[in-house]
Motif scaffolding. Sequence first.
Motif, PDB file in Angstrom:
ATOM      1  N   ASP A  98     -15.764  33.052 -21.133  1.00  0.00           N
ATOM      2  CA  ASP A  98     -14.573  32.614 -21.867  1.00  0.00           C
ATOM      3  C   ASP A  98     -13.797  31.546 -21.090  1.00  0.00           C
ATOM      4  O   ASP A  98     -14.010  31.345 -19.899  1.00  0.00           O
ATOM      5  N   TYR A 127     -10.843  30.918 -25.762  1.00  0.00           N
ATOM      6  CA  TYR A 127     -12.125  30.599 -26.372  1.00  0.00           C
ATOM      7  C   TYR A 127     -13.257  31.362 -25.688  1.00  0.00           C
ATOM      8  O   TYR A 127     -13.166  31.731 -24.512  1.00  0.00           O
ATOM      9  N   GLU A 163     -18.252  32.511 -29.034  1.00  0.00           N
ATOM     10  CA  GLU A 163     -18.135  32.596 -30.495  1.00  0.00           C
ATOM     11  C   GLU A 163     -17.052  31.681 -31.049  1.00  0.00           C
ATOM     12  O   GLU A 163     -16.819  31.635 -32.256  1.00  0.00           O
ATOM     13  N   GLN A 209     -10.770  32.812 -30.120  1.00  0.00           N
ATOM     14  CA  GLN A 209     -10.625  34.254 -30.229  1.00  0.00           C
ATOM     15  C   GLN A 209      -9.175  34.685 -30.406  1.00  0.00           C
ATOM     16  O   GLN A 209      -8.871  35.538 -31.219  1.00  0.00           O
ATOM     17  N   THR A 210      -8.280  34.112 -29.634  1.00  0.00           N
ATOM     18  CA  THR A 210      -6.877  34.518 -29.688  1.00  0.00           C
ATOM     19  C   THR A 210      -5.970  33.318 -29.500  1.00  0.00           C
ATOM     20  O   THR A 210      -6.281  32.415 -28.738  1.00  0.00           O
TER      21      THR A 210
END
Length: 215
Positions: free
Chosen positions: A139, A177, A180, A183-184
């Motif tokens: 991430d 990130y 995928e 994310q948030t």
Amino acid sequence: MTRTILRRSRVWSFPAVFAAVVLAGCSGASGDSGTGAASPSPSQSSASTTPTPTPTPSAVYKPASAEGPAENVPLPVMPEEAKVESKEGLEAFARYWYEAANYGYETGDVGLVQAISSPDCVTCQKYYEVVENGFKDSDWMANAAIEVLGVHSDFLLTPEGRYQALVHFRQDKMEYYGPEGLQTVGEPDAAVVQLVEAIRLNEHWQVVNIATIKG
């Protein structure tokens, strides 16, 4: 994936806030090739044909985005003034602390902040957790930059032996990130004031506490 986001409250007026805090006791040679000159010796000819080294281009900074984490992030350097025991020195040091924090948000490396912060600084520990979570596995974080708008200190020693500085800043919304994608997304802080408390340790400043001023 769960993320820990630091929340901050609305900004206060610097003089009013600082007064309240203090009252409350808070703690490469070129050659001439003109005509008619004698032919150069073999050694001279060899030297003249030696190519001039080409400077290596410096790495280009690339901010983090949905495509990937930041690249070639410039390493912030503490200014000499920030090492001085004075009002101006403390204010410069406080600015540098947030520059170091920004470096961590972009790279996942919190070493710069750890080097100038006490292990007992609770807010510092929370910052480390946010960065660690943001760079876990593959991430990365983006758009979490802090912009310092102003720093003020009356340079008064508290009963606990600390010096205080108020830091007024705003911070972009934090984006997290992963492989995928996004994310948030955290909430942006339009304006924040934090009280930074520091001590002198081995002739250097060290942050021992950071508290968000609440209205």
